[in-house]
Design a protein around this motif. Structure first.
Motif, PDB file in Angstrom:
ATOM      1  N   PRO A  33      56.756  28.478  60.326  1.00 53.91           N
ATOM      2  CA  PRO A  33      55.602  28.196  61.401  1.00 53.91           C
ATOM      3  C   PRO A  33      56.243  28.119  62.907  1.00 53.91           C
ATOM      4  O   PRO A  33      57.601  27.834  63.063  1.00 53.91           O
ATOM      5  CB  PRO A  33      55.519  26.795  60.827  1.00 53.91           C
ATOM      6  N   TRP A  34      55.539  28.416  63.984  1.00 57.81           N
ATOM      7  CA  TRP A  34      55.606  28.052  65.132  1.00 57.81           C
ATOM      8  C   TRP A  34      56.356  29.392  65.724  1.00 57.81           C
ATOM      9  O   TRP A  34      56.639  29.751  66.977  1.00 57.81           O
ATOM     10  CB  TRP A  34      56.247  26.845  65.662  1.00 57.81           C
ATOM     11  N   ASP A  35      56.967  30.311  64.990  1.00 55.15           N
ATOM     12  CA  ASP A  35      57.725  31.412  65.614  1.00 55.15           C
ATOM     13  C   ASP A  35      56.637  32.415  66.320  1.00 55.15           C
ATOM     14  O   ASP A  35      56.799  32.745  67.438  1.00 55.15           O
ATOM     15  CB  ASP A  35      58.207  32.293  64.558  1.00 55.15           C
ATOM     16  N   LYS A  36      55.297  32.507  65.796  1.00 54.31           N
ATOM     17  CA  LYS A  36      54.596  33.307  66.470  1.00 54.31           C
ATOM     18  C   LYS A  36      53.804  32.625  67.724  1.00 54.31           C
ATOM     19  O   LYS A  36      53.597  33.082  68.655  1.00 54.31           O
ATOM     20  CB  LYS A  36      53.348  33.632  65.707  1.00 54.31           C
ATOM     21  N   PHE A  37      53.568  31.271  67.672  1.00 54.71           N
ATOM     22  CA  PHE A  37      53.151  30.610  68.587  1.00 54.71           C
ATOM     23  C   PHE A  37      54.082  30.654  69.969  1.00 54.71           C
ATOM     24  O   PHE A  37      53.760  30.873  70.882  1.00 54.71           O
ATOM     25  CB  PHE A  37      52.931  28.990  68.199  1.00 54.71           C
ATOM     26  N   SER A  38      55.259  30.598  69.591  1.00 51.79           N
ATOM     27  CA  SER A  38      56.304  30.428  70.738  1.00 51.79           C
ATOM     28  C   SER A  38      56.541  31.973  71.262  1.00 51.79           C
ATOM     29  O   SER A  38      57.087  32.408  72.252  1.00 51.79           O
ATOM     30  CB  SER A  38      57.760  30.029  70.151  1.00 51.79           C
ATOM     31  N   ASN A  39      55.941  33.207  70.633  1.00 56.62           N
ATOM     32  CA  ASN A  39      55.744  34.514  71.555  1.00 56.62           C
ATOM     33  C   ASN A  39      54.887  34.323  72.595  1.00 56.62           C
ATOM     34  O   ASN A  39      55.089  35.188  73.629  1.00 56.62           O
ATOM     35  CB  ASN A  39      55.263  35.418  70.278  1.00 56.62           C
ATOM     36  N   ASP A 188      45.737  27.935  65.535  1.00 55.58           N
ATOM     37  CA  ASP A 188      45.208  29.509  65.725  1.00 55.58           C
ATOM     38  C   ASP A 188      46.285  30.263  66.414  1.00 55.58           C
ATOM     39  O   ASP A 188      46.309  31.656  66.165  1.00 55.58           O
ATOM     40  CB  ASP A 188      43.965  29.319  66.610  1.00 55.58           C
ATOM     41  N   ILE A 189      46.920  29.705  67.388  1.00 55.43           N
ATOM     42  CA  ILE A 189      47.610  30.805  68.336  1.00 55.43           C
ATOM     43  C   ILE A 189      48.874  31.200  67.450  1.00 55.43           C
ATOM     44  O   ILE A 189      49.631  32.125  67.632  1.00 55.43           O
ATOM     45  CB  ILE A 189      48.147  29.888  69.585  1.00 55.43           C
ATOM     46  N   ASP A 190      49.373  30.239  66.492  1.00 56.43           N
ATOM     47  CA  ASP A 190      50.694  30.439  65.674  1.00 56.43           C
ATOM     48  C   ASP A 190      50.014  31.638  64.619  1.00 56.43           C
ATOM     49  O   ASP A 190      50.866  32.059  63.751  1.00 56.43           O
ATOM     50  CB  ASP A 190      51.037  29.362  64.899  1.00 56.43           C
TER      51      ASP A 190
END
Length: 583
Positions: A33-39, A188-190
């Motif tokens: 979790p949160w790897d995609k968000f932090s992109n 959603d952003i994640d």
């Protein structure tokens, strides 16, 4: 409303580069979790007004993402208008702050992303961009009589248009429904794919879908942002024309007669302050200014919105030394006196529908005549441009205002003019750098990779007589003087550093090709074991560098290098073979 997500404090933090370092480049391979968000984002903050504390950080999500006390202070002060008496209702603007040095060192630039992105969209590991949605409405239940709160998106990416759109979707929902809205938006952003240059993406958010195309370095300036056809989905589609777009004409219209003078100031990294009546006008104008030299990246510092509470306030306003190379956007009347010693000031007035651009007015004024923020709008400077003014573009744009030409057309005309001006300036520099490259036939596999020869300003200036900007630009003037001033700026340092790295990477790739074409097996036959082992280790190191440095090496070259290494190892004694193969 989408469902909320699990407790973020139990999840590990991630950096911008997490999830975008696959073999092909930056396609996300992570599942945490949160790897995609932090992109895309660092965090989403909510700033409120506390009667005892003043502006205060009420909420930050995801909860595991930390901010230093200095960063929190800057975010809080920059999330509210300096003088908000005229900012009733909803206001959007953006800011840029320094990250703390301690954290900057723990985040690594995504080399693949930056290599494939336009200069102005490359990741910024030293700064945060903040995208603010501020609401101020009358509230009888509040002791102050007003409801005052801001939703702020923090990112290391300068996606002005995308994130301004995004916060305008999230914030109104938050004001109606509270914290679960922020959690749902983060969830959603994640789910978003990584920002891959050249791809058209569909990004779900709060029940709708944003469609956008990520620009790539190979794009021709002015090419359409969305290249793929509309792809229907189950949710309402919003097309974002460009992730990073500033309405150049609208922002610079109040100072249109001085657009070429301002281009020179930005190109040479001169200290410049924009004094405007609101954070929105202020931040938009600063972005329009620093984008005037596109495709060059503006390398000095710039602050789209700056207040007296900023942690760099003393550094940027001191009179004990010359003003730093920075573009500041301010709204507080206090700055009219504090920055009175600055050499270049733009004063923007209130924008009205009756404003008209007049190419015969607004002559530059002396900086000392700017006594208060109530001074007349205009450009205050004693700077004398090196180039003669191109009056034709001003006349065409003024005529466009009079004939009510569409804003998009006016914008495209002004951008094209600035792009051609910048390209005319850069082409001779590119041509000279190309002449500094060693000849390919001089690249030997038995020597170290050659490097780009040093840039000699005086030698470059000698080339201008026959291959200078006059070949592509009709403007007359002291081009040599302009280049000399440019050489002293951070813009030149940034441009040359990037070109030097690109050329040296290309030379290293050519050297690797020369190694592949050489008969390394024959070379190793009469060498001592220690020399052969040394060769194997160096070839392996070069293989590693191909990935870490993002070298432009063809796949077949990599495969041939592997074959060379295996063949050379096979000639060694078995004990050495086993040692080398196990490492």
């Amino acid at each position: 409303m989408a469902s909320t997500i699990s407790n973020p404090k139990s999840l590990r933090p991630s950096s911008f580069t997490d999830g975008i370092n696959s073999e092909k480049g930056i396609r996300s391979q992570t599942i945490l979790p949160w790897d995609k968000f932090s992109n895309w984002l660092h965090s989403i903050c909510v700033v409120t007004f506390d009667l005892e504390l003043g502006q205060a950080l009420e909420y930050s999500y995801p909860g595991h993402v930390k901010l230093t006390e200095k960063e929190k202070m800057n975010i809080c002060y920059l999330s509210f208008p300096d003088s908000n008496s005229g900012c009733m209702g909803d206001t959007q603007f953006n800011f840029r702050i320094r990250q703390c040095q301690s954290r900057t060192q723990s985040h690594h630039r995504s080399q693949t992303y930056d290599k494939n992105s336009p200069n102005i969209l490359q990741s910024d590991v030293a700064h945060f961009y903040g995208f603010v949605y501020f609401r101020q409405v009358k509230d009888k239940s509040s002791r102050r009589g007003y409801f005052q709160k801001s939703v702020v998106l923090l990112s290391r990416l300068p996606y002005i248009t995308l994130f301004s759109n995004l916060v305008s979707i999230i914030a109104p929902e938050y004001f109606d429904n509270g914290e679960p809205t922020i959690e749902a938006a983060c969830h959603d952003i994640d789910q978003w794919p990584a920002p891959v240059p050249g791809e058209t993406l569909h990004l779900p958010i709060m029940g709708c879908v944003l469609q956008l195309r990520m620009p790539q370095r190979q794009d021709k300036p002015g090419s359409p942002a969305i290249k793929k056809p509309f792809e229907p989905t189950g949710s309402p589609m919003t097309v974002v024309p460009c992730v990073h777009d500033v309405e150049t004409f609208r922002c610079l219209q109040p100072v249109l007669p001085h657009v070429q003078l301002l281009w020179e100031l930005i190109l040479t990294g001169e200290p410049l302050v924009v004094m405007a009546p609101s954070p929105s006008i202020c931040s938009d104008t600063v972005h329009a200014l620093v984008n005037m030299i596109n495709p060059l990246r503006f390398m000095p510092d710039y602050r789209p919105y700056f207040t007296i509470h900023d942690s760099e306030f003393k550094e940027y306003t001191t009179r004990t030394q010359a003003p730093p190379s920075v573009v500041l956007g301010v709204t507080n009347p206090f700055f009219a006196k504090t920055l009175q010693h600055w050499p270049h000031v733009i004063r923007i007035g209130e924008v009205s529908s009756n404003d008209k651009s007049n190419s015969k007015t607004l002559k530059p004024k002396k900086p000392g005549s700017l006594k208060t923020l109530e001074s007349k709008p205009g450009v205050y400077t004693q700077y004398k441009p090196f180039l003669s003014k191109d009056k034709s573009i001003i006349k065409r744009l003024v005529k466009g205002v009079q004939t009510k030409r569409p804003q998009e057309v006016q914008d495209a005309m002004l951008r094209r003019h600035l792009l051609e001006l910048t390209q005319s300036f850069i082409i001779p520099l590119e041509r000279y750098v190309a002449s500094l490259m060693p000849l390919q036939r001089n690249i030997s596999p038995w020597k170290h990779p050659p490097r780009l020869k040093p840039f000699e300003p005086e030698e470059f200036l000698k080339t201008l007589e026959h291959s200078g900007p006059q070949l592509t630009s009709g403007l007359k003037g002291d081009w040599v003087g302009l280049y000399r001033r440019f050489f002293r700026s951070a813009n030149f340092e940034g441009w040359y550093r990037q070109r030097q790295q690109e050329v040296n990477h290309k030379l290293t790739a050519l050297h690797l090709e020369a190694l592949c074409n050489a008969d390394l097996l024959e070379w190793s036959q009469d060498k001592q074991e220690v020399e052969v082992v040394d060769l194997v280790l160096k070839l392996r190191e070069k293989m590693v560098n191909i990935g870490t440095d993002g070298l432009p090496v063809k796949p077949e070259v990599i495969q041939r290098l592997r074959t060379h290494i295996e063949s050379i190892i096979s000639t060694l004694p078995e004990d050495l073979q086993s040692v080398l193969k196990s490492h």
